[in-house]
Scaffold this motif. Structure first.
Motif, short mmCIF file in Angstrom:
data_model
loop_
_atom_site.label_atom_id
_atom_site.label_comp_id
_atom_site.label_asym_id
_atom_site.label_seq_id
_atom_site.Cartn_x
_atom_site.Cartn_y
_atom_site.Cartn_z
N UNK A 28 36.21 24.70 35.07
CA UNK A 28 35.42 25.92 35.24
C UNK A 28 35.22 26.25 36.72
N UNK A 29 34.84 25.26 37.51
CA UNK A 29 34.62 25.47 38.94
C UNK A 29 35.92 25.89 39.63
N UNK A 30 37.03 25.23 39.27
CA UNK A 30 38.32 25.56 39.86
C UNK A 30 38.73 26.99 39.51
N UNK A 31 38.47 27.41 38.27
CA UNK A 31 38.78 28.77 37.83
C UNK A 31 37.97 29.79 38.63
N UNK A 32 36.68 29.51 38.85
CA UNK A 32 35.82 30.42 39.61
C UNK A 32 36.29 30.55 41.05
N UNK A 33 36.69 29.44 41.65
CA UNK A 33 37.16 29.47 43.03
C UNK A 33 38.46 30.26 43.15
N UNK A 34 39.40 29.98 42.26
CA UNK A 34 40.70 30.67 42.30
C UNK A 34 40.55 32.16 41.98
N UNK A 35 39.67 32.48 41.03
CA UNK A 35 39.42 33.88 40.68
C UNK A 35 38.82 34.63 41.87
N UNK A 36 37.88 33.98 42.55
CA UNK A 36 37.28 34.60 43.73
C UNK A 36 38.31 34.87 44.81
N UNK A 37 39.19 33.90 45.05
CA UNK A 37 40.23 34.08 46.06
C UNK A 37 41.20 35.19 45.68
N UNK A 38 41.51 35.31 44.38
CA UNK A 38 42.41 36.36 43.91
C UNK A 38 41.80 37.74 44.13
N UNK A 39 40.52 37.90 43.80
CA UNK A 39 39.84 39.19 43.98
C UNK A 39 39.80 39.57 45.45
N UNK A 40 39.52 38.61 46.32
CA UNK A 40 39.47 38.87 47.76
C UNK A 40 40.86 39.29 48.27
N UNK A 41 41.90 38.63 47.78
CA UNK A 41 43.27 38.96 48.19
C UNK A 41 43.65 40.38 47.77
N UNK A 42 43.29 40.75 46.54
CA UNK A 42 43.59 42.10 46.05
C UNK A 42 42.83 43.16 46.84
N UNK A 43 41.59 42.85 47.20
CA UNK A 43 40.79 43.78 47.99
C UNK A 43 41.43 43.99 49.37
N UNK A 44 41.85 42.91 50.00
CA UNK A 44 42.47 43.01 51.33
C UNK A 44 43.77 43.82 51.26
N UNK A 45 44.56 43.59 50.23
CA UNK A 45 45.81 44.33 50.06
C UNK A 45 45.55 45.81 49.89
N UNK A 46 44.51 46.14 49.12
CA UNK A 46 44.14 47.53 48.89
C UNK A 46 43.68 48.20 50.19
N UNK A 47 42.87 47.51 50.97
CA UNK A 47 42.35 48.07 52.22
C UNK A 47 43.47 48.38 53.21
N UNK A 48 44.47 47.53 53.24
CA UNK A 48 45.59 47.72 54.17
C UNK A 48 46.47 48.91 53.78
N UNK A 49 46.38 49.33 52.53
CA UNK A 49 47.20 50.45 52.06
C UNK A 49 46.50 51.80 52.22
N UNK A 50 45.21 51.80 52.57
CA UNK A 50 44.44 53.04 52.68
C UNK A 50 44.50 53.60 54.10
N UNK A 51 44.49 54.94 54.20
CA UNK A 51 44.48 55.58 55.51
C UNK A 51 43.11 55.44 56.18
N UNK A 52 42.06 55.52 55.36
CA UNK A 52 40.70 55.36 55.87
C UNK A 52 40.01 54.25 55.06
#
Length: 250
Positions: A28-52
């Motif tokens: 459970x703890x490992x799933x929460x950690x990996x899920x958190x890292x995945x969400x952060x990675x997706x957020x960063x990828x999205x921000x880099x694709x935006x003009x603003x």
């Protein structure tokens, strides 16, 4: 942005906290950690694709800023972590009361108050490289004896070593931010400052959880102090690659 904090950083912090509570790395703890890292990675990828973007992650394209941001985060862990671990050690191993435990940290706090306004002047005179060399070296060597703390360690020794660490980290804390921001153009300064503050806050929370986890998994405070020493070693290594005076790199 809210969902990133809740599911990204929140999941990462909660997963580490659960390990600290249970003392075990379960599924459970490992799933929460990996899920958190995945969400952060997706957020960063999205921000880099935006003009603003909401957060301008392109500030990390400046090499000097990238190094300073990492150092600022690690420094916050090195500073805030022992502020939690040492009182716990004092009250559980040395069996001191809360008042005595607080007074042992007072010399370090006084040194921080004295050196904070001086650190900027020292940076202007000597540059960041000399300052971080002195600060991180003092911090590193003051941390080594902490690994060997036991029930018979002198309270004066504890107070002295904590004060040296506090002084060393205070010398580099604010100048690091200034050095990193100097690598950014004027239009990016707000983004850079926001990013460093955000990383410091996250590092403080995650670092504290990681130190408590180290205590639980290692069954002793020596593990937490060892982790802090490793962080100090990384700071020394990275600081050796800094430019003494930074200029705009974007």
């Amino acid at each position: 942005m809210v969902w990133v904090w809740w599911f990204g950083f929140g999941g990462l912090l909660f997963g580490l906290s659960q390990i600290g509570v249970s003392g075990n790395l379960d599924v459970t703890s490992l799933f929460e950690i990996l899920s958190g890292l995945l969400v952060i990675s997706l957020f960063c990828k999205r921000q880099l694709s935006l003009k603003h973007p909401l957060l301008e992650l392109r500030v990390f394209t400046a090499p000097s800023f990238r190094k300073v941001a990492l150092l600022a985060a690690l420094t916050n862990i090195a500073l805030m972590g022992p502020e939690l671990v040492i009182p716990l050690y004092n009250q559980t191993i040395r069996e001191t009361n809360a008042m005595t435990s607080g007074l042992l940290m007072l010399p370090g706090t006084i040194l921080m108050a004295i050196l904070s306004p001086l650190s900027g002047k020292l940076y202007d005179r000597f540059g960041i490289k000399r300052l971080v060399s002195v600060g991180f070296t003092a911090t590193f060597f003051a941390t080594i004896p902490m690994i060997f703390f036991d029930a018979s360690t002198s309270l004066n020794t504890i107070a002295f070593l904590y004060a040296i660490r506090s002084a060393g980290l205070t010398l580099v804390f604010m100048p690091l931010t200034t050095s990193g921001l100097n690598a950014l153009p004027h239009s990016y300064l707000v983004y850079g400052s926001t990013m460093i503050v955000t990383l410091q806050q996250l590092a403080s929370s995650l670092g504290t959880a990681a130190l408590v986890t180290a205590i639980k998994l290692g069954h002793g405070f020596q593990w937490a102090f060892t982790l802090v020493l490793i962080i100090g070693a990384f700071c020394l290594i990275i600081s050796a690659t800094l430019k003494n005076k930074t200029v705009t790199e974007i």
